[in-house]
Write a protein that holds these residues in place. Structure first.
Motif, PDB file in Angstrom:
ATOM      1  N   GLN A 146       0.834  -1.211   0.000  1.00  0.00           N
ATOM      2  CA  GLN A 146       0.000   0.000   0.000  1.00  0.00           C
ATOM      3  C   GLN A 146       0.863   1.254   0.000  1.00  0.00           C
ATOM      4  O   GLN A 146       0.607   2.203  -0.736  1.00  0.00           O
ATOM      5  N   ALA A 147       1.912   1.249   0.851  1.00  0.00           N
ATOM      6  CA  ALA A 147       2.758   2.436   1.007  1.00  0.00           C
ATOM      7  C   ALA A 147       3.465   2.765  -0.308  1.00  0.00           C
ATOM      8  O   ALA A 147       3.502   3.932  -0.732  1.00  0.00           O
ATOM      9  N   GLU A 148       3.990   1.724  -0.996  1.00  0.00           N
ATOM     10  CA  GLU A 148       4.709   1.990  -2.257  1.00  0.00           C
ATOM     11  C   GLU A 148       3.754   2.466  -3.354  1.00  0.00           C
ATOM     12  O   GLU A 148       4.093   3.365  -4.137  1.00  0.00           O
ATOM     13  N   ALA A 149       2.567   1.870  -3.423  1.00  0.00           N
ATOM     14  CA  ALA A 149       1.602   2.286  -4.448  1.00  0.00           C
ATOM     15  C   ALA A 149       1.145   3.727  -4.197  1.00  0.00           C
ATOM     16  O   ALA A 149       1.056   4.537  -5.126  1.00  0.00           O
ATOM     17  N   ILE A 156       1.666   7.327  -6.571  1.00  0.00           N
ATOM     18  CA  ILE A 156       0.620   8.275  -6.993  1.00  0.00           C
ATOM     19  C   ILE A 156       0.994   9.694  -6.554  1.00  0.00           C
ATOM     20  O   ILE A 156       0.821  10.653  -7.310  1.00  0.00           O
ATOM     21  N   ARG A 157       1.510   9.830  -5.331  1.00  0.00           N
ATOM     22  CA  ARG A 157       1.828  11.176  -4.828  1.00  0.00           C
ATOM     23  C   ARG A 157       2.996  11.799  -5.582  1.00  0.00           C
ATOM     24  O   ARG A 157       3.010  12.995  -5.849  1.00  0.00           O
ATOM     25  N   ARG A 158       4.001  10.949  -5.971  1.00  0.00           N
ATOM     26  CA  ARG A 158       5.221  11.545  -6.532  1.00  0.00           C
ATOM     27  C   ARG A 158       5.138  11.752  -8.042  1.00  0.00           C
ATOM     28  O   ARG A 158       5.766  12.652  -8.591  1.00  0.00           O
ATOM     29  N   ASP A 159       4.325  10.965  -8.748  1.00  0.00           N
ATOM     30  CA  ASP A 159       4.258  11.093 -10.206  1.00  0.00           C
ATOM     31  C   ASP A 159       3.267  12.218 -10.554  1.00  0.00           C
ATOM     32  O   ASP A 159       2.069  12.119 -10.240  1.00  0.00           O
ATOM     33  N   PRO A 160       3.738  13.305 -11.211  1.00  0.00           N
ATOM     34  CA  PRO A 160       2.860  14.461 -11.445  1.00  0.00           C
ATOM     35  C   PRO A 160       1.618  14.095 -12.276  1.00  0.00           C
ATOM     36  O   PRO A 160       0.515  14.562 -11.996  1.00  0.00           O
ATOM     37  N   GLU A 161       1.822  13.262 -13.280  1.00  0.00           N
ATOM     38  CA  GLU A 161       0.705  12.877 -14.146  1.00  0.00           C
ATOM     39  C   GLU A 161      -0.349  12.087 -13.349  1.00  0.00           C
ATOM     40  O   GLU A 161      -1.556  12.354 -13.446  1.00  0.00           O
ATOM     41  N   ASP A 181      -3.126   9.477   4.056  1.00  0.00           N
ATOM     42  CA  ASP A 181      -3.148   8.075   4.515  1.00  0.00           C
ATOM     43  C   ASP A 181      -3.076   7.124   3.315  1.00  0.00           C
ATOM     44  O   ASP A 181      -3.783   7.278   2.321  1.00  0.00           O
ATOM     45  N   ASP A 182      -2.162   6.151   3.444  1.00  0.00           N
ATOM     46  CA  ASP A 182      -1.912   5.218   2.339  1.00  0.00           C
ATOM     47  C   ASP A 182      -3.168   4.430   1.973  1.00  0.00           C
ATOM     48  O   ASP A 182      -3.446   4.184   0.796  1.00  0.00           O
ATOM     49  N   PHE A 210      -4.871   3.984  -1.648  1.00  0.00           N
ATOM     50  CA  PHE A 210      -4.967   2.630  -2.195  1.00  0.00           C
ATOM     51  C   PHE A 210      -6.415   2.302  -2.600  1.00  0.00           C
ATOM     52  O   PHE A 210      -6.652   1.733  -3.670  1.00  0.00           O
ATOM     53  N   ALA A 211      -7.363   2.720  -1.769  1.00  0.00           N
ATOM     54  CA  ALA A 211      -8.780   2.501  -2.119  1.00  0.00           C
ATOM     55  C   ALA A 211      -9.106   3.262  -3.412  1.00  0.00           C
ATOM     56  O   ALA A 211      -9.834   2.761  -4.278  1.00  0.00           O
ATOM     57  N   GLY A 212      -8.533   4.476  -3.553  1.00  0.00           N
ATOM     58  CA  GLY A 212      -8.756   5.260  -4.769  1.00  0.00           C
ATOM     59  C   GLY A 212      -8.195   4.558  -6.003  1.00  0.00           C
ATOM     60  O   GLY A 212      -8.818   4.565  -7.074  1.00  0.00           O
ATOM     61  N   ILE A 213      -7.027   3.941  -5.849  1.00  0.00           N
ATOM     62  CA  ILE A 213      -6.439   3.171  -6.961  1.00  0.00           C
ATOM     63  C   ILE A 213      -7.406   2.064  -7.382  1.00  0.00           C
ATOM     64  O   ILE A 213      -7.699   1.868  -8.573  1.00  0.00           O
ATOM     65  N   GLY A 214      -7.940   1.368  -6.399  1.00  0.00           N
ATOM     66  CA  GLY A 214      -8.893   0.285  -6.697  1.00  0.00           C
ATOM     67  C   GLY A 214     -10.125   0.810  -7.420  1.00  0.00           C
ATOM     68  O   GLY A 214     -10.606   0.199  -8.379  1.00  0.00           O
ATOM     69  N   LYS A 215     -10.628   1.956  -6.981  1.00  0.00           N
ATOM     70  CA  LYS A 215     -11.871   2.479  -7.573  1.00  0.00           C
ATOM     71  C   LYS A 215     -11.650   2.967  -9.011  1.00  0.00           C
ATOM     72  O   LYS A 215     -12.520   2.804  -9.877  1.00  0.00           O
ATOM     73  N   ALA A 216     -10.472   3.548  -9.281  1.00  0.00           N
ATOM     74  CA  ALA A 216     -10.175   3.958 -10.659  1.00  0.00           C
ATOM     75  C   ALA A 216      -9.981   2.723 -11.543  1.00  0.00           C
ATOM     76  O   ALA A 216     -10.511   2.658 -12.668  1.00  0.00           O
ATOM     77  N   LEU A 217      -9.251   1.725 -11.037  1.00  0.00           N
ATOM     78  CA  LEU A 217      -9.075   0.480 -11.805  1.00  0.00           C
ATOM     79  C   LEU A 217     -10.441  -0.146 -12.107  1.00  0.00           C
ATOM     80  O   LEU A 217     -10.683  -0.643 -13.218  1.00  0.00           O
ATOM     81  N   ALA A 218     -11.332  -0.095 -11.134  1.00  0.00           N
ATOM     82  CA  ALA A 218     -12.670  -0.672 -11.329  1.00  0.00           C
ATOM     83  C   ALA A 218     -13.423   0.092 -12.419  1.00  0.00           C
ATOM     84  O   ALA A 218     -14.045  -0.518 -13.300  1.00  0.00           O
ATOM     85  N   ALA A 219     -13.346   1.431 -12.384  1.00  0.00           N
ATOM     86  CA  ALA A 219     -14.068   2.227 -13.386  1.00  0.00           C
ATOM     87  C   ALA A 219     -13.609   1.857 -14.797  1.00  0.00           C
ATOM     88  O   ALA A 219     -14.418   1.733 -15.725  1.00  0.00           O
ATOM     89  N   PHE A 220     -12.290   1.633 -14.952  1.00  0.00           N
ATOM     90  CA  PHE A 220     -11.794   1.213 -16.272  1.00  0.00           C
ATOM     91  C   PHE A 220     -12.335  -0.169 -16.644  1.00  0.00           C
ATOM     92  O   PHE A 220     -12.847  -0.374 -17.748  1.00  0.00           O
ATOM     93  N   GLN A 221     -12.241  -1.111 -15.716  1.00  0.00           N
ATOM     94  CA  GLN A 221     -12.666  -2.486 -16.045  1.00  0.00           C
ATOM     95  C   GLN A 221     -14.165  -2.594 -16.312  1.00  0.00           C
ATOM     96  O   GLN A 221     -14.610  -3.530 -16.984  1.00  0.00           O
ATOM     97  N   GLU A 222     -14.932  -1.653 -15.801  1.00  0.00           N
ATOM     98  CA  GLU A 222     -16.377  -1.662 -16.087  1.00  0.00           C
ATOM     99  C   GLU A 222     -16.660  -1.408 -17.572  1.00  0.00           C
ATOM    100  O   GLU A 222     -17.780  -1.655 -18.031  1.00  0.00           O
ATOM    101  N   THR A 223     -15.662  -0.924 -18.300  1.00  0.00           N
ATOM    102  CA  THR A 223     -15.880  -0.691 -19.734  1.00  0.00           C
ATOM    103  C   THR A 223     -15.595  -1.950 -20.570  1.00  0.00           C
ATOM    104  O   THR A 223     -15.787  -1.943 -21.782  1.00  0.00           O
ATOM    105  N   ILE A 224     -15.110  -3.015 -19.910  1.00  0.00           N
ATOM    106  CA  ILE A 224     -14.735  -4.224 -20.662  1.00  0.00           C
ATOM    107  C   ILE A 224     -15.968  -5.132 -20.809  1.00  0.00           C
ATOM    108  O   ILE A 224     -16.250  -5.973 -19.961  1.00  0.00           O
ATOM    109  N   VAL A 225     -16.710  -4.876 -21.862  1.00  0.00           N
ATOM    110  CA  VAL A 225     -17.964  -5.594 -22.088  1.00  0.00           C
ATOM    111  C   VAL A 225     -17.824  -6.388 -23.381  1.00  0.00           C
ATOM    112  O   VAL A 225     -17.219  -5.898 -24.336  1.00  0.00           O
ATOM    113  N   SER A 226     -18.336  -7.592 -23.423  1.00  0.00           N
ATOM    114  CA  SER A 226     -18.214  -8.369 -24.664  1.00  0.00           C
ATOM    115  C   SER A 226     -19.358  -8.028 -25.614  1.00  0.00           C
ATOM    116  O   SER A 226     -20.442  -7.598 -25.188  1.00  0.00           O
TER     117      SER A 226
END
Ligand code: HEC
Ligand code: HEC
Length: 389
Positions: free
Chosen positions: A143-146, A150-155, A171-172, A176-192
């Motif tokens: 969690q700490a490294e992830a 996010i904090r150090r990479d400007p983009e 707080d890490d 980390f929860a935010g990373i999960g929620k953004a990853l989820a938003a992307f994966q919600e677009t993967i529809v067959s």
């Protein structure tokens, strides 16, 4: 005379196309219609406040292809969930930093799931999405490294702020929860996309026999077995061909030096997970989304149960089962045909009986499973990416 011949020819053609739709009983037709319509309706996930948010989708896509989420710099989500291989890896068991015990699940239609992982250890798409970052054999991060990335990479920090309306918190766990929620938003677009089966199903619903007759006869015979004698629909239910639940299908679950406990172990992990829907990161304040998590109880019969996989695009996602032990769809069909009821657990899976299929019937069932492959992709076109700010 010519008109007579032409008439006869037309009659022959018409009767051939009529003959190309099998006789499906009313009960069979009802069962077939329940496997659609496709795509099935969806609404954003109330447990994730950025579900469906375009900025979150874009951040999630970047994170999905971000090797630095693994401190090794060598493993990204797409290492195992390769978009061009049906969002999985074609391996029996996933390999990140080392080999794991399970087959990589495809991410097609993952937004429809109620539980995540072969064992249901995740109760939301966002909680499931951070799991591999922490697994030593997958991405081997923390969690700490992830969060630090996010904090150090400007983009990334710019996109995080755009998505959540505030810069990455101190707080890490929050980052980390935010990373999960953004990853989820992307994966919600993967529809067959739509399949030959869907065209057949809709034609049957409209009573359009001519359109229905375009569906190959072998697939129609396989479909008859699927909803009938094979009883496959009992578990591979509904538009996504899964009831979303867990069953024992007699696939051996022994590992080197132990056994994969399946759902039994998954429920223990779910209850211990700080990111489950009973925790502080669930954005659904109504509390209704957490009911299913509060209600689960661990029972002995959960040992050796695994999640019923969706069968959409299944021909693209070999090898099969939670441990990748069956290489082809023909092998899966043979497994069900010769299933040994003694291998199923004590409570017994009354849903499964050896089918003793003939070679022709087995081939028909495979032809049906192959007809669940999309004929064109339903993925939204990716916009050219611009820098944040
Ligand atoms: C080393 C290979 C590997 C990597 C890397 C990996 N996964 Fe997975 N993924 C798997 C395996 C294996 C499973 C099944 C896990 C289980 O049953 O516990 C899985 C399951 C999933 C599921 C659940 C699908 C379902 O239908 O329940 C989601 C969602 C997912 N992964 C998303 C991700 C995301 C997002 C990343 C990157 C942060 C990622 N995965 C990285 C191998 C991998
Ligand atoms: C009792 C519920 C049940 C029934 C009935 C059932 N399945 Fe399954 N199916 C499952 C479960 C659970 C799995 C995953 C098992 C595992 O990984 O150990 C599975 C896996 C599969 C897979 C592999 C998919 C993948 O991505 O790995 C295919 C294909 C499949 N079933 C087809 C069928 C067919 C065809 C029938 C009918 C002959 C059928 N199933 C009947 C529950 C069921």
């Amino acid at each position: 005379m010519i008109r007579l011949l032409l008439g006869a020819l037309l009659w022959v053609c018409a009767s051939i196309s009529w003959a190309q739709v099998l006789d499906f009983s009313e009960a069979e037709t009802r069962a077939i219609l329940r496997h659609g319509p496709w795509p099935s309706p969806w609404s954003p996930d109330p447990t994730n406040r950025v579900s469906g948010n375009p900025a979150a989708i874009e951040l999630g896509e970047r994170l999905f292809f971000e090797p630095r989420l693994s401190p090794s710099g060598k493993v990204l989500c797409a290492t195992c969930h390769a978009p061009f291989r049906g969002w999985q890896d074609g391996r029996a068991r996933a390999f990140g930093l080392a080999e794991t015990d399970r087959n990589t699940q495809s991410l097609f239609n993952v937004r429809n799931n109620r539980w995540f992982g072969w064992d249901g250890a995740g109760d939301s798409l966002w909680a499931q999405s951070v799991r591999p970052i922490l697994e030593a054999r997958e991405m081997g991060g923390s969690q700490a490294e992830a969060a630090a990335l996010i904090r150090r990479d400007p983009e990334l920090s710019c996109r995080f702020e755009k998505t959540f309306g505030a810069p990455p918190p101190a707080d890490d766990e929050g980052v980390f929860a935010g990373i999960g929620k953004a990853l989820a938003a992307f994966q919600e677009t993967i529809v067959s996309g739509r399949t030959p089966f869907d065209d057949f199903r809709d034609a049957l619903e409209k009573g359009d026999r001519q359109a229905a007759a375009r569906y190959p006869l072998a697939a129609q015979r396989g479909l008859k077995l699927f909803v009938g004698r094979g009883n496959c629909s009992a578990c591979h239910f509904g538009p996504a061909f899964t009831n979303g639940e867990f069953h024992d299908t007699g696939v051996p679950f022994f590992l080197k030096g132990g056994a994969d406990p399946g759902r039994h172990g998954g429920l223990k992990k779910l209850q211990a997970n700080a990111f489950n829907l009973l925790g502080a990161h669930n954005d659904d304040r109504s509390g209704s989304s957490a009911v299913k998590t509060r209600q689960v109880a661990i029972e002995h019969r959960n040992f050796g149960e695994f999640k019923v996989p969706s069968l959409r695009n299944v021909a693209q996602t070999a090898p099969y089962m939670h441990n990748g032990s069956l290489a082809t769809l023909a092998e899966v069909v043979r497994h069900y045909s010769e299933i040994n009821p003694d291998r199923l657990h004590a409570e017994g899976e009354s849903l499964l009986k050896p089918l003793h299929l003939s070679a022709g019937e087995a081939a028909d069932l495979v032809a049906f499973l192959e007809s669940l492959s999309e004929t064109s992709s339903a993925l939204p076109p990716r916009l050219p990416s611009t820098a944040c700010r």
